[in-house]
Motif scaffolding. Structure first.
Motif: not given
Length: 327
Positions: A120-128, A278-282
Motif C-alpha cells: 500500500e502506498t500509504g498508511i492506516s491511521l489510528t488515534a487513541d 498502522i500508525v498510532l498517535i494520541h
C-alpha cells in the motif's frame, strides 16, 4: 398529522445523520457466538442484546470485517461454540486475522496485528482516545480533511475509544460524529477498554489490563454498550491500553470475537511509518509530539497525496486484504 410526520422524520434523520442508531435501553448485553444468514451473506454473531422489546445481534462480515447491528428476527441463525465458529469460518479473512493475532500473543507489548499490506502506498491511521482532562486535539481531523478532501472523501481514520473518554467528552464526541455525518471523515471505532487504568510504578506484567483484579468482561462489554448508547458502531478491533498484554489476555480478547490491533509506527516514540503501516498517535490532547509529527508527515506528502500516490486506508480494508484467499 403533520406533527407526527415531522417527529418520524426527525427520528429517522437523527439515526442516519450520525450513521448509527442509538440504543439507550440496552439489557441482557452478552457475548453470543454463532452463525447468521440472510441471503446471500453468512455473518458471524458476536453479541446479543435486547432494546425496547426487540432482540439484536452485533454481526461481523467474515469477508470484509465490517460490523453491523440488526434485528435478530431477520436472520436464520444458530449458536456456536468458539471452536465451532473457528471451524465453520476458518478460510475467511476474519478467522485468518484472529489466528495471526494469536500467533503474535507472546510478546508483552504490541501483540496483535501491527501492519496492513506492505504494497500500500500509504498508511492506516489510528488515534487513541484514552482518559484525559484535556480536550480532543482537533488539529488531526481538520488537517487530514484539508489534505485529503480533494482526493479521498470521506477520509478514513480509526479511533480507539475508552468508556471514560466517551462519558467525559460528550462535546468532542458530538463534533466527531458531526464530521462523520458530513462525510468529511469515516471513523472505525476500536474498543480500547472502559477504564484504561495505568500505574506509573507497576511493572508491565501487573499494569494496564494486566493489573490484578481487572474484570476483562466489564472492560470490553461496557465499552461496547457505551458506544451503542452514544450512537457509535463497535468495530471488530480491540487495542490494548499501553499496547500491553500477555498470551492469556490476547486469547481472552479473541474469545470475545475481537481482533487485537497493534502498531509498527508509534510516532511519539520516533517509530517511522512504512508503506502499509498502522500508525498510532494520541488524539486526547496528551501527546502533542506525536500529533505534530503526524502533521509534519502530512505536509511532506502533500504532492503525493494530490497525485493519489499516498493515501489513508480504511483499517478494515487494510487488514482484510492481507487475508483474502489466494493471496
Amino acid at each position: 398529522m403533520r406533527l407526527k410526520l415531522l417527529t418520524v422524520f426527525l427520528l429517522i434523520y437523527t439515526a442516519h445523520s450520525f450513521g448509527q442508531a442509538k440504543y439507550d435501553h440496552i439489557t441482557n448485553y452478552k457475548v453470543y457466538l454463532g452463525w447468521a444468514h440472510h441471503t446471500p451473506q453468512d455473518w458471524v454473531i458476536i453479541r446479543k442484546f435486547d432494546d425496547r422489546n426487540k432482540n439484536y445481534y452485533l454481526l461481523v462480515n467474515p469477508q470484509t470485517l465490517e460490523t453491523k447491528i440488526d434485528d435478530s428476527s431477520f436472520y436464520q441463525s444458530k449458536p456456536m461454540t468458539g471452536d465451532e465458529v473457528k471451524t465453520f469460518f476458518k478460510n475467511t479473512p476474519y478467522q485468518k486475522a484472529l489466528r495471526k493475532a494469536e500467533k503474535a500473543s507472546i510478546t508483552i507489548q504490541d501483540a496483535g496485528i501491527e501492519r496492513g499490506l506492505p504494497q500500500e502506498t500509504g498508511i492506516s491511521l489510528t488515534a487513541d482516545l484514552c482518559p484525559s482532562h484535556r480536550p480532543l486535539d482537533r488539529r488531526i481531523f481538520m488537517d487530514i480533511f484539508n489534505e485529503f478532501n480533494k482526493v479521498e472523501k470521506p477520509v478514513p481514520i480509526a479511533l480507539s475509544v475508552t468508556g471514560i473518554w466517551m462519558n467525559k467528552h460528550q462535546q468532542d464526541l458530538a463534533w466527531l460524529k458531526e464530521m462523520q455525518a458530513k462525510h468529511e471523515i469515516y471513523i472505525t471505532w476500536i474498543n480500547h477498554s472502559y477504564n484504561h487504568r495505568v500505574s506509573k510504578s507497576a511493572p508491565l506484567k501487573d499494569n494496564f489490563l494486566l493489573e490484578p483484579g481487572t474484570d476483562i468482561s466489564y472492560e470490553v462489554l461496557e465499552t461496547e454498550k457505551d458506544m451503542l448508547q452514544n450512537g457509535l458502531l463497535p468495530s471488530v478491533f480491540f487495542r490494548f491500553p499501553g499496547l500491553v498484554s500477555d498470551q492469556q489476555l490476547v486469547y481472552s480478547i479473541t474469545g470475545f470475537g475481537l481482533i487485537p490491533i497493534g502498531t509498527d509506527a508509534w510516532l511519539a516514540k520516533g517509530q517511522q511509518p512504512q508503506a502499509g503501516s498502522i500508525v498510532l498517535i494520541h488524539g486526547n490532547g496528551n501527546e502533542p509530539v506525536g500529533v505534530n509529527d503526524f502533521i509534519k508527515l502530512l505536509q511532506s506528502k502533500t504532492q503525493s497525496i494530490a497525485k493519489k500516490q499516498w493515501l489513508l486506508y480504511d483499517l478494515r480494508e487494510s487488514v482484510d486484504e492481507e487475508f483474502v484467499e489466494d493471496k
